[in-house]
Design an enzyme around this catalytic site. Structure first.
Site, short mmCIF file in Angstrom:
data_model
loop_
_atom_site.label_atom_id
_atom_site.label_comp_id
_atom_site.label_asym_id
_atom_site.label_seq_id
_atom_site.Cartn_x
_atom_site.Cartn_y
_atom_site.Cartn_z
N TYR A 53 0.81 -1.21 0.00
CA TYR A 53 0.00 0.00 0.00
C TYR A 53 0.85 1.27 0.00
O TYR A 53 0.41 2.31 -0.51
CB TYR A 53 -1.00 -0.03 1.16
CG TYR A 53 -2.20 -0.87 0.80
CD1 TYR A 53 -3.18 -0.39 -0.06
CD2 TYR A 53 -2.31 -2.18 1.25
CE1 TYR A 53 -4.25 -1.17 -0.44
CE2 TYR A 53 -3.38 -2.97 0.87
CZ TYR A 53 -4.35 -2.46 0.03
OH TYR A 53 -5.41 -3.23 -0.37
N ARG A 56 1.29 1.78 -3.61
CA ARG A 56 0.08 2.37 -4.19
C ARG A 56 -0.03 3.86 -3.85
O ARG A 56 -0.45 4.67 -4.66
CB ARG A 56 -1.19 1.66 -3.67
CG ARG A 56 -1.23 0.16 -3.81
CD ARG A 56 -1.49 -0.32 -5.22
NE ARG A 56 -0.34 -0.12 -6.09
CZ ARG A 56 0.82 -0.81 -6.00
NH1 ARG A 56 1.01 -1.69 -5.04
NH2 ARG A 56 1.81 -0.58 -6.85
N GLN A 86 -15.70 4.19 -4.98
CA GLN A 86 -15.07 2.94 -4.57
C GLN A 86 -13.55 3.10 -4.52
O GLN A 86 -12.86 2.20 -4.04
CB GLN A 86 -15.43 1.83 -5.55
CG GLN A 86 -16.91 1.51 -5.64
CD GLN A 86 -17.20 0.46 -6.68
OE1 GLN A 86 -16.75 -0.67 -6.58
NE2 GLN A 86 -17.95 0.83 -7.72
N ASN A 87 -13.05 4.21 -5.00
CA ASN A 87 -11.61 4.41 -5.14
C ASN A 87 -10.98 4.89 -3.85
O ASN A 87 -11.57 5.67 -3.11
CB ASN A 87 -11.32 5.38 -6.27
CG ASN A 87 -11.89 4.90 -7.60
OD1 ASN A 87 -11.98 3.69 -7.82
ND2 ASN A 87 -12.28 5.82 -8.46
N ASP A 89 -8.08 6.55 -3.82
CA ASP A 89 -7.28 7.75 -4.10
C ASP A 89 -8.05 9.01 -3.74
O ASP A 89 -9.24 8.96 -3.38
CB ASP A 89 -6.84 7.78 -5.57
CG ASP A 89 -8.04 7.82 -6.52
OD1 ASP A 89 -8.78 8.82 -6.53
OD2 ASP A 89 -8.25 6.83 -7.26
N HIS A 104 -14.35 2.33 0.25
CA HIS A 104 -13.33 1.31 0.50
C HIS A 104 -12.09 1.85 1.19
O HIS A 104 -11.04 1.20 1.17
CB HIS A 104 -12.96 0.62 -0.82
CG HIS A 104 -14.11 -0.12 -1.42
ND1 HIS A 104 -14.24 -0.34 -2.78
CD2 HIS A 104 -15.22 -0.67 -0.85
CE1 HIS A 104 -15.36 -1.00 -3.02
NE2 HIS A 104 -15.97 -1.21 -1.86
N GLY A 172 -17.45 4.46 -14.52
CA GLY A 172 -16.21 3.70 -14.45
C GLY A 172 -16.21 2.52 -13.52
O GLY A 172 -15.20 2.24 -12.88
N THR A 173 -17.32 1.82 -13.44
CA THR A 173 -17.38 0.64 -12.58
C THR A 173 -18.02 -0.51 -13.35
O THR A 173 -18.93 -0.30 -14.17
CB THR A 173 -18.17 0.90 -11.29
OG1 THR A 173 -18.33 -0.32 -10.57
CG2 THR A 173 -19.53 1.50 -11.57
N SER A 174 -17.55 -1.71 -13.08
CA SER A 174 -18.09 -2.90 -13.75
C SER A 174 -19.43 -3.32 -13.16
O SER A 174 -20.12 -4.17 -13.73
CB SER A 174 -17.11 -4.06 -13.62
OG SER A 174 -16.94 -4.42 -12.26
#
Length: 232
Positions: A53, A56, A86-87, A89, A104, A172-174
């Site tokens: 992390y 990251r 969900q990001n 950053d 998250h 931008g999410t599946s």
């Protein structure tokens, strides 16, 4: 003023150069997710998890908001905007968005392994979390990240935001990672819903009322924002 809620996923950050594990068949920057993003991994090898992390974090510090992030800020001129991401950053914040809820966790923060309310900024940010950085219980601080298998503390406030939205943008999410993917289905029947993702049209289980835009966020979001501002 109408309420507009944005649900953003990895695709919006990918255009700023931040890779996700779904881009590489379960590998995340050459690591197995099971080795770096589970409670078991943290207990087994905290040095590896913290090192991962910290890497990251360095990637995020070098990344910059892209046109999709900056376009969303413009919506605040005409709508009450809340972003649920969900990001991990901080690109939405750096672009200038005022209200961002992270489902998250946040890469720039650390938290106690004992008291989950003990959340602190990583200082100095450039060095990341250091081994031997202990909380008041004498336990190693961990990344402020929701690992696979852990509860998502912010899912309830996120659900309330979606339920109250007049307009919902899903970007931008599946729509495959739960519980975040389930938020879409809390939208009111009369809410306008837009789904921006390169594979949006191939998502066959979506409600027919959802406007699917099968493009990358960097191109599609600024155009949609322009349209929404014109009709506000």
């Amino acid at each position: 003023m109408k309420k507009l809620v944005v649900l953003s996923g990895a695709g919006i950050s990918a255009e700023s150069g931040i890779q996700t594990f779904r881009d590489s068949d379960g590998l995340w920057e050459n690591y197995r997710v099971e080795d770096v993003c589970t409670p078991e991994a943290l207990a087994r090898n905290p040095e590896l998890v913290i090192h991962f992390y910290n890497e990251r974090l360095q990637q995020v510090l070098k990344a910059k908001p892209n046109p999709a992030h900056t376009a969303l800020v413009e919506l605040e001129k005409a709508y009450r905007v809340q972003i649920v991401t969900q990001n991990i950053d901080d690109l939405h914040e750096r672009a200038g968005s005022s209200h961002v809820l992270h489902l998250h966790g946040e890469i720039r923060k650390k938290r106690s392994s004992v008291d989950e309310n003990d959340i602190r900024d990583i200082v100095p940010i450039e060095k990341g979390i250091q081994m031997g950085d202990l909380d008041k219980y004498g336990k190693q601080y961990r990344p402020h990240i929701v690992f696979f298998g852990e509860a998502v503390p912010n899912i309830e406030p996120a659900t309330r935001m979606v339920e109250e939205a007049d307009i919902l943008l899903v970007i931008g999410t599946s729509l495959n990672v739960y519980p975040a993917a389930g938020l879409l289905y809390y939208a009111r029947p009369d809410a306008e819903v837009y789904y921006i993702d390169p594979k949006a049209d191939s998502n066959g289980h979506l409600d027919k009322r959802i406007h699917c835009i099968s493009e990358k966020a960097g191109a599609a979001v600024p155009e949609l924002v322009k349209q929404l501002l014109e009709k506000a």
